[in-house]
Design a protein around this motif. Structure first.
Motif, PDB file in Angstrom:
ATOM      1  N   THR A   1     -38.712  23.048 -48.157  1.00 23.29           N
ATOM      2  CA  THR A   1     -39.472  23.391 -49.362  1.00 23.29           C
ATOM      3  C   THR A   1     -38.665  24.412 -50.166  1.00 23.29           C
ATOM      4  O   THR A   1     -37.683  24.975 -49.676  1.00 23.29           O
ATOM      5  CB  THR A   1     -40.822  24.032 -48.982  1.00 23.29           C
ATOM      6  N   ALA A   2     -39.147  24.654 -51.395  1.00 20.49           N
ATOM      7  CA  ALA A   2     -38.608  25.722 -52.260  1.00 20.49           C
ATOM      8  C   ALA A   2     -37.088  25.618 -52.452  1.00 20.49           C
ATOM      9  O   ALA A   2     -36.573  24.550 -52.741  1.00 20.49           O
ATOM     10  CB  ALA A   2     -39.031  27.085 -51.729  1.00 20.49           C
ATOM     11  N   ILE A   3     -36.376  26.711 -52.218  1.00 21.79           N
ATOM     12  CA  ILE A   3     -34.925  26.758 -52.454  1.00 21.79           C
ATOM     13  C   ILE A   3     -34.206  25.687 -51.627  1.00 21.79           C
ATOM     14  O   ILE A   3     -33.310  24.998 -52.104  1.00 21.79           O
ATOM     15  CB  ILE A   3     -34.390  28.160 -52.073  1.00 21.79           C
ATOM     16  N   LYS A   4     -34.636  25.568 -50.369  1.00 19.49           N
ATOM     17  CA  LYS A   4     -33.995  24.613 -49.467  1.00 19.49           C
ATOM     18  C   LYS A   4     -34.170  23.186 -49.985  1.00 19.49           C
ATOM     19  O   LYS A   4     -33.249  22.377 -49.922  1.00 19.49           O
ATOM     20  CB  LYS A   4     -34.639  24.754 -48.100  1.00 19.49           C
ATOM     21  N   LYS A   5     -35.362  22.885 -50.509  1.00 11.16           N
ATOM     22  CA  LYS A   5     -35.595  21.551 -51.060  1.00 11.16           C
ATOM     23  C   LYS A   5     -34.638  21.288 -52.222  1.00 11.16           C
ATOM     24  O   LYS A   5     -34.001  20.236 -52.297  1.00 11.16           O
ATOM     25  CB  LYS A   5     -37.042  21.410 -51.550  1.00 11.16           C
ATOM     26  N   ARG A   6     -34.510  22.257 -53.122  1.00 12.49           N
ATOM     27  CA  ARG A   6     -33.668  22.049 -54.310  1.00 12.49           C
ATOM     28  C   ARG A   6     -32.201  21.855 -53.925  1.00 12.49           C
ATOM     29  O   ARG A   6     -31.500  21.025 -54.490  1.00 12.49           O
ATOM     30  CB  ARG A   6     -33.821  23.228 -55.275  1.00 12.49           C
ATOM     31  N   ARG A   7     -31.749  22.658 -52.953  1.00 11.60           N
ATOM     32  CA  ARG A   7     -30.348  22.538 -52.530  1.00 11.60           C
ATOM     33  C   ARG A   7     -30.090  21.181 -51.855  1.00 11.60           C
ATOM     34  O   ARG A   7     -29.117  20.489 -52.190  1.00 11.60           O
ATOM     35  CB  ARG A   7     -30.011  23.658 -51.544  1.00 11.60           C
ATOM     36  N   ILE A   8     -30.959  20.839 -50.925  1.00 12.63           N
ATOM     37  CA  ILE A   8     -30.752  19.593 -50.168  1.00 12.63           C
ATOM     38  C   ILE A   8     -30.909  18.369 -51.077  1.00 12.63           C
ATOM     39  O   ILE A   8     -30.142  17.402 -50.970  1.00 12.63           O
ATOM     40  CB  ILE A   8     -31.697  19.547 -48.940  1.00 12.63           C
ATOM     41  N   LYS A   9     -31.871  18.444 -52.020  1.00  8.03           N
ATOM     42  CA  LYS A   9     -32.057  17.339 -52.969  1.00  8.03           C
ATOM     43  C   LYS A   9     -30.786  17.125 -53.794  1.00  8.03           C
ATOM     44  O   LYS A   9     -30.334  15.991 -53.983  1.00  8.03           O
ATOM     45  CB  LYS A   9     -33.235  17.660 -53.896  1.00  8.03           C
ATOM     46  N   ALA A  10     -30.201  18.229 -54.261  1.00  3.09           N
ATOM     47  CA  ALA A  10     -28.976  18.126 -55.079  1.00  3.09           C
ATOM     48  C   ALA A  10     -27.846  17.493 -54.260  1.00  3.09           C
ATOM     49  O   ALA A  10     -27.088  16.659 -54.768  1.00  3.09           O
ATOM     50  CB  ALA A  10     -28.568  19.504 -55.581  1.00  3.09           C
TER      51      ALA A  10
END
Ligand SMILES: [Zn+2]
Length: 247
Positions: free
Chosen positions: A76-85
């Protein structure tokens, strides 16, 4: 090179099975199978990922990746954005943590010894992350000047009792709690990246000089040397991106 073959090579070269780490070492996020271009950095922040996307790199190689013991496994949150990218752009993420501090050729501690011209530099015990060695009779101010010059960052200094520093101990990153180990190894001064409130009192009571020289600043070298090693031995191009971090 194939992404899994690269992982096998790095796992072996960095002796990952010799370390009890609190994160995963190796390929953390799988991307495209073929790796020709790599970006190296200290931490897999979103800024580093964005560089990799712009540069159309196949892989990111870092010292601080993801999946740390004790953190929530939720993406979730920061981790989601990084992994999604990473996933959307099919970029491989390789992380090497303690194996890249302790390695005798490309490890942060070995490279700091070269940077500071420490003689007889070696781990204080087999596979220990704390290293020690001899320097040319420095004052606390001399050593502080060496650190600010070499790391391009002013260290935070807790002055100890001894007037001259001959035996130095160091450990990159957040190793302030290895202070006692450094004292036991006979060091006159201990250098790490970070400092805690308690470190001040501990250093004063032990009488050892303590230098908080920067977590990022002390861990910039290993990952670049690893990139260079890959270029020389596997023929893959790498670029080091230094996302500045004052800590
Ligand atoms: Zn670190």
């Amino acid at each position: 090179v194939n992404n899994f073959e690269l992982e096998d090579y790095l796992n072996r070269y960095l002796h990952i099975t010799q370390y009890q780490d609190y994160t995963l070492n190796g390929l953390q996020i799988e991307g495209r199978p073929h790796v020709e271009k790599i970006i190296c950095g200290v931490t897999a922040s979103l800024a580093l990922i964005e560089h990799a996307i712009t540069e159309k790199t196949d892989a990111i190689l870092v010292h601080h990746g993801y999946f740390w013991k004790g953190e929530s496994p939720a993406i979730t949150a920061i981790k989601k954005r990084r992994i999604k990218a990473l996933l959307q752009n099919d970029i491989n993420l390789y992380g090497y943590h303690l194996p890249l501090d302790g390695h005798t050729e490309v490890g942060n501690n070995a490279l700091l010894a070269k940077l500071w011209r420490v003689e007889q530099a070696a781990p204080i015990a087999a596979c220990d992350l704390v290293w020690s060695g001899e320097v040319d009779d420095l004052s606390c101010d001399d050593l502080s000047a060496v650190l600010s010059r070499s790391l391009q960052r002013q260290p935070l200094v807790i002055k100890g009792g001894k007037h001259r520093i001959r035996r130095l101990a160091w450990c990159s990153g957040a190793a302030q709690d290895y202070l006692e180990k450094a004292v036991r190894s006979g060091a006159d001064a201990f250098i790490s990246g970070e400092i805690s409130e308690r470190t001040y009192h501990e250093a004063k009571e032990y009488g050892i000089h303590y230098f908080a020289a920067g977590h990022h600043a002390t861990e910039r070298y290993g990952i670049q040397a690893l990139g260079e090693h890959i270029r020389e031995n596997i023929g893959i191009e790498y670029q080091f991106i230094d996302c500045p971090n004052p800590v």
